[in-house]
Design a protein around this motif. Structure first.
Motif, PDB file in Angstrom:
ATOM      1  N   GLY A   6       0.823  -1.198   0.000  1.00 51.00           N
ATOM      2  CA  GLY A   6       0.000   0.000   0.000  1.00 51.00           C
ATOM      3  C   GLY A   6       0.854   1.244   0.000  1.00 51.00           C
ATOM      4  N   THR A   7       0.293   2.335   0.479  1.00 53.56           N
ATOM      5  CA  THR A   7       0.988   3.618   0.495  1.00 53.56           C
ATOM      6  C   THR A   7       0.916   4.232   1.887  1.00 53.56           C
ATOM      7  OG1 THR A   7      -0.976   4.888  -0.143  1.00 53.56           O
ATOM      8  CG2 THR A   7       0.394   4.007  -1.938  1.00 53.56           C
ATOM      9  N   SER A   8       1.767   5.210   2.100  1.00 54.98           N
ATOM     10  CA  SER A   8       1.772   5.951   3.368  1.00 54.98           C
ATOM     11  C   SER A   8       0.790   7.113   3.244  1.00 54.98           C
ATOM     12  CB  SER A   8       3.182   6.465   3.673  1.00 54.98           C
ATOM     13  OG  SER A   8       4.084   5.387   3.827  1.00 54.98           O
ATOM     14  N   GLY A   9      -0.415   6.901   3.708  1.00 53.47           N
ATOM     15  CA  GLY A   9      -1.464   7.893   3.578  1.00 53.47           C
ATOM     16  C   GLY A   9      -2.256   7.722   2.297  1.00 53.47           C
ATOM     17  N   TRP A  10      -3.359   8.439   2.221  1.00 49.02           N
ATOM     18  CA  TRP A  10      -4.217   8.361   1.033  1.00 49.02           C
ATOM     19  C   TRP A  10      -4.817   9.718   0.657  1.00 49.02           C
ATOM     20  CZ3 TRP A  10      -5.896   6.893   5.884  1.00 49.02           C
ATOM     21  CH2 TRP A  10      -7.049   7.524   6.374  1.00 49.02           C
ATOM     22  N   ALA A  11      -4.741  10.695   1.560  1.00 46.96           N
ATOM     23  CA  ALA A  11      -5.426  11.975   1.339  1.00 46.96           C
ATOM     24  C   ALA A  11      -4.486  12.996   0.694  1.00 46.96           C
ATOM     25  CB  ALA A  11      -5.981  12.508   2.654  1.00 46.96           C
ATOM     26  N   TYR A  12      -4.200  12.788  -0.589  1.00 49.08           N
ATOM     27  CA  TYR A  12      -3.303  13.683  -1.318  1.00 49.08           C
ATOM     28  C   TYR A  12      -4.035  14.263  -2.529  1.00 49.08           C
ATOM     29  CZ  TYR A  12       0.265  11.221   1.399  1.00 49.08           C
ATOM     30  OH  TYR A  12       1.015  10.683   2.418  1.00 49.08           O
ATOM     31  N   ASN A  13      -4.110  15.586  -2.567  1.00 46.55           N
ATOM     32  CA  ASN A  13      -4.806  16.232  -3.689  1.00 46.55           C
ATOM     33  C   ASN A  13      -4.146  15.914  -5.024  1.00 46.55           C
ATOM     34  OD1 ASN A  13      -6.884  17.536  -2.269  1.00 46.55           O
ATOM     35  ND2 ASN A  13      -5.526  19.214  -1.680  1.00 46.55           N
ATOM     36  N   HIS A  14      -2.822  15.714  -5.011  1.00 44.52           N
ATOM     37  CA  HIS A  14      -2.127  15.458  -6.269  1.00 44.52           C
ATOM     38  C   HIS A  14      -2.304  14.012  -6.745  1.00 44.52           C
ATOM     39  CE1 HIS A  14       0.733  15.216  -2.876  1.00 44.52           C
ATOM     40  NE2 HIS A  14       1.207  14.148  -3.478  1.00 44.52           N
ATOM     41  N   TRP A  15      -3.141  13.247  -6.061  1.00 47.05           N
ATOM     42  CA  TRP A  15      -3.491  11.919  -6.560  1.00 47.05           C
ATOM     43  C   TRP A  15      -4.776  11.935  -7.380  1.00 47.05           C
ATOM     44  CZ3 TRP A  15      -2.385   7.757  -2.233  1.00 47.05           C
ATOM     45  CH2 TRP A  15      -1.005   7.739  -1.989  1.00 47.05           C
ATOM     46  N   PHE A 221       4.666   2.523   0.177  1.00 52.74           N
ATOM     47  CA  PHE A 221       5.366   3.516  -0.628  1.00 52.74           C
ATOM     48  C   PHE A 221       5.033   4.905  -0.092  1.00 52.74           C
ATOM     49  CE2 PHE A 221       5.396  -0.107  -3.465  1.00 52.74           C
ATOM     50  CZ  PHE A 221       6.630  -0.007  -4.102  1.00 52.74           C
ATOM     51  N   ASN A 222       6.094   5.677   0.161  1.00 48.07           N
ATOM     52  CA  ASN A 222       5.938   7.011   0.740  1.00 48.07           C
ATOM     53  C   ASN A 222       6.392   8.103  -0.229  1.00 48.07           C
ATOM     54  OD1 ASN A 222       5.137   8.748   2.801  1.00 48.07           O
ATOM     55  ND2 ASN A 222       7.109   8.694   3.838  1.00 48.07           N
ATOM     56  N   ASN A 223       6.649   7.744  -1.473  1.00 49.48           N
ATOM     57  CA  ASN A 223       7.022   8.730  -2.490  1.00 49.48           C
ATOM     58  C   ASN A 223       5.755   9.269  -3.146  1.00 49.48           C
ATOM     59  OD1 ASN A 223       6.667   6.109  -3.544  1.00 49.48           O
ATOM     60  ND2 ASN A 223       7.888   6.546  -5.357  1.00 49.48           N
ATOM     61  N   ASP A 224       4.976   9.993  -2.341  1.00 48.72           N
ATOM     62  CA  ASP A 224       3.639  10.402  -2.778  1.00 48.72           C
ATOM     63  C   ASP A 224       3.651  11.465  -3.872  1.00 48.72           C
ATOM     64  OD1 ASP A 224       3.055  13.262  -1.356  1.00 48.72           O
ATOM     65  OD2 ASP A 224       4.302  12.028  -0.078  1.00 48.72           O
ATOM     66  N   LEU A 225       4.744  12.236  -3.984  1.00 50.03           N
ATOM     67  CA  LEU A 225       4.784  13.327  -4.950  1.00 50.03           C
ATOM     68  C   LEU A 225       4.526  12.816  -6.368  1.00 50.03           C
ATOM     69  CD1 LEU A 225       7.881  15.285  -3.586  1.00 50.03           C
ATOM     70  CD2 LEU A 225       5.458  15.741  -3.160  1.00 50.03           C
ATOM     71  N   GLY A 227       2.084  11.279  -7.452  1.00 49.00           N
ATOM     72  CA  GLY A 227       1.347  10.017  -7.510  1.00 49.00           C
ATOM     73  C   GLY A 227       2.224   8.797  -7.721  1.00 49.00           C
ATOM     74  N   HIS A 228       3.560   8.962  -7.556  1.00 48.35           N
ATOM     75  CA  HIS A 228       4.467   7.835  -7.798  1.00 48.35           C
ATOM     76  C   HIS A 228       4.173   6.665  -6.868  1.00 48.35           C
ATOM     77  CE1 HIS A 228       6.656  10.159 -10.655  1.00 48.35           C
ATOM     78  NE2 HIS A 228       7.204  10.981  -9.787  1.00 48.35           N
ATOM     79  N   ALA A 229       3.770   6.953  -5.634  1.00 45.47           N
ATOM     80  CA  ALA A 229       3.517   5.872  -4.676  1.00 45.47           C
ATOM     81  C   ALA A 229       2.428   4.936  -5.181  1.00 45.47           C
ATOM     82  CB  ALA A 229       3.134   6.456  -3.317  1.00 45.47           C
ATOM     83  N   VAL A 230       1.379   5.509  -5.745  1.00 40.02           N
ATOM     84  CA  VAL A 230       0.271   4.697  -6.252  1.00 40.02           C
ATOM     85  C   VAL A 230       0.742   3.828  -7.403  1.00 40.02           C
ATOM     86  CG1 VAL A 230      -1.982   4.762  -7.381  1.00 40.02           C
ATOM     87  CG2 VAL A 230      -1.468   6.359  -5.524  1.00 40.02           C
ATOM     88  N   ARG A 231       1.433   4.439  -8.358  1.00 38.68           N
ATOM     89  CA  ARG A 231       1.899   3.686  -9.530  1.00 38.68           C
ATOM     90  C   ARG A 231       2.886   2.595  -9.123  1.00 38.68           C
ATOM     91  NH1 ARG A 231       2.471   9.117 -11.170  1.00 38.68           N
ATOM     92  NH2 ARG A 231       0.766   9.840 -12.510  1.00 38.68           N
ATOM     93  N   ASN A 232       3.812   2.929  -8.205  1.00 40.95           N
ATOM     94  CA  ASN A 232       4.798   1.936  -7.782  1.00 40.95           C
ATOM     95  C   ASN A 232       4.155   0.798  -7.014  1.00 40.95           C
ATOM     96  OD1 ASN A 232       7.593   4.239  -7.102  1.00 40.95           O
ATOM     97  ND2 ASN A 232       6.851   3.376  -9.025  1.00 40.95           N
ATOM     98  N   ALA A 233       3.150   1.097  -6.195  1.00 35.13           N
ATOM     99  CA  ALA A 233       2.453   0.043  -5.454  1.00 35.13           C
ATOM    100  C   ALA A 233       1.725  -0.889  -6.421  1.00 35.13           C
ATOM    101  CB  ALA A 233       1.475   0.651  -4.458  1.00 35.13           C
TER     102      ALA A 233
END
Length: 242
Positions: A6-15, A221-225, A227-233
Motif C-alpha cells: 500500500g501507500t503511506s497515507g491516502w489523502a493527497y490532492n495530487h493523486w 510507498f511514501n514517495n507520494d509526490l 502520484g508515484h507511490a500509487v503507480r509503484n504500489a
C-alpha cells in the motif's frame, strides 16, 4: 504468509487523476483506495492522534481483509523521544484496539537526533502490550548494531527496512513480520522519484525471500509526490503476481 502492499497515507490532492477520479468527493477517497489496495499506513496520526471514535469509524468503513498500519504520535517519538512511554502507551493501545479486525502494525519512527539507547528502546517495547505488532524505524545511524536487533527480536518487534535519500537500506528481519517503507529512489530528496521496473523486481525478490522464511510482509510507498507511490504500489503487485 501474507504480503500487503500500500501507500503511506491516502489523502493527497495530487493523486487526483492518478487514483481518484475527477469529481470524486474526498469523503470517498478512502473507499476508492481500499477498492484497489488491502492496506494503508495512517501517518496523520503522527501529527494529531485521532479519537477513539475516529478509529472506530475507520473500522466500520474499511472492507473485510483490509488492515491499517498506524504511525505513533510525535508526542511519544519526537517530543518525549520514548521517555516515560507509559504516558502514551494507554492511548496508543486504546486507539489501536478500536480498529478491531482492521488493525495492523504500529509504526514507531524515531527522531533523527535520537542516538542509540538500548535501555530506552527495551523499556518502551516492554511497556507496549505483547499483542501489538510494533515496527521501529531508526533514523540515527548508531542504532545499526546486532545488540539493537536482539532487543527487537526479544519483543518480536520489526526493524523497519527503508529506502530513501540518505537512509541506510538494511535488509534486516527481526520479527515474524517485515515492515518496509519506500521513501523514494531520489538520492537527494526524500519522498521524490519513481522506482524503476528493475528496482521493483529487486524488491519483489526480497519480499519473496522473506515470505519463504515464513514471515508476513507489509510494504508502504511514501514517495507520494506526483502520484508515484500509487503507480509503484500497483507495479510491485504485478511484479509479485498479485
Amino acid at each position: 504468509m501474507s504480503v500487503r502492499i500500500g501507500t503511506s497515507g491516502w489523502a493527497y490532492n495530487h493523486w487526483r487523476n492518478v487514483l481518484y477520479e475527477p469529481g470524486l468527493p474526498t469523503t470517498r477517497w478512502l473507499q476508492r483506495y481500499a477498492s484497489e489496495f488491502d492496506t494503508v499506513e495512517l501517518n496523520g496520526s503522527f501529527y494529531r492522534w485521532p479519537s477513539d471514535a475516529q478509529f472506530e469509524k475507520w473500522r466500520d468503513q474499511l472492507p473485510p481483509g483490509f488492515v491499517m498500519a498506524v504511525k505513533a504520535a510525535r508526542g511519544l517519538t519526537h517530543a518525549r523521544r520514548l521517555r516515560s512511554p507509559e504516558v502514551w502507551a494507554e492511548r496508543l493501545d486504546r486507539g489501536w484496539r478500536a480498529l478491531g479486525e482492521r488493525r495492523g502494525p504500529l509504526l514507531v519512527q524515531l527522531h533523527p537526533a535520537l542516538a542509540r539507547d538500548d535501555e530506552r528502546l527495551y523499556h518502551f517495547l516492554d511497556v507496549m502490550a505483547d499483542d501489538i505488532p510494533v515496527a521501529v524505524e531508526f533514523r540515527h545511524p548508531s542504532w545499526d548494531d546486532p545488540a539493537v536487533y536482539e532487543v527487537l527480536e526479544s519483543h518480536d518487534a520489526a526493524y523497519v527496512v527503508m529506502s530513501g535519500a540518505n537512509l541506510p537500506c538494511i535488509l534486516k528481519a527481526t520479527a515474524s513480520f517485515v515492515y518496509v517503507r519506500l521513501h523514494g529512489p531520489d538520492p537527494q530528496e526524500m519522498y521524490g522519484g519513481s522506482y524503476s521496473a528493475d528496482d521493483l523486481r529487486w524488491w519483489a525478490d526480497r519480499i519473496s525471500e522473506w515470505v519463504a522464511q515464513g514471515r508476513d510482509v507489509a510494504v508502504y510507498f511514501n514517495n507520494d509526490l506526483g502520484g508515484h507511490a500509487v503507480r509503484n504500489a500497483r507495479d510491485l503487485k504485478v511484479a509479485l503476481g498479485r
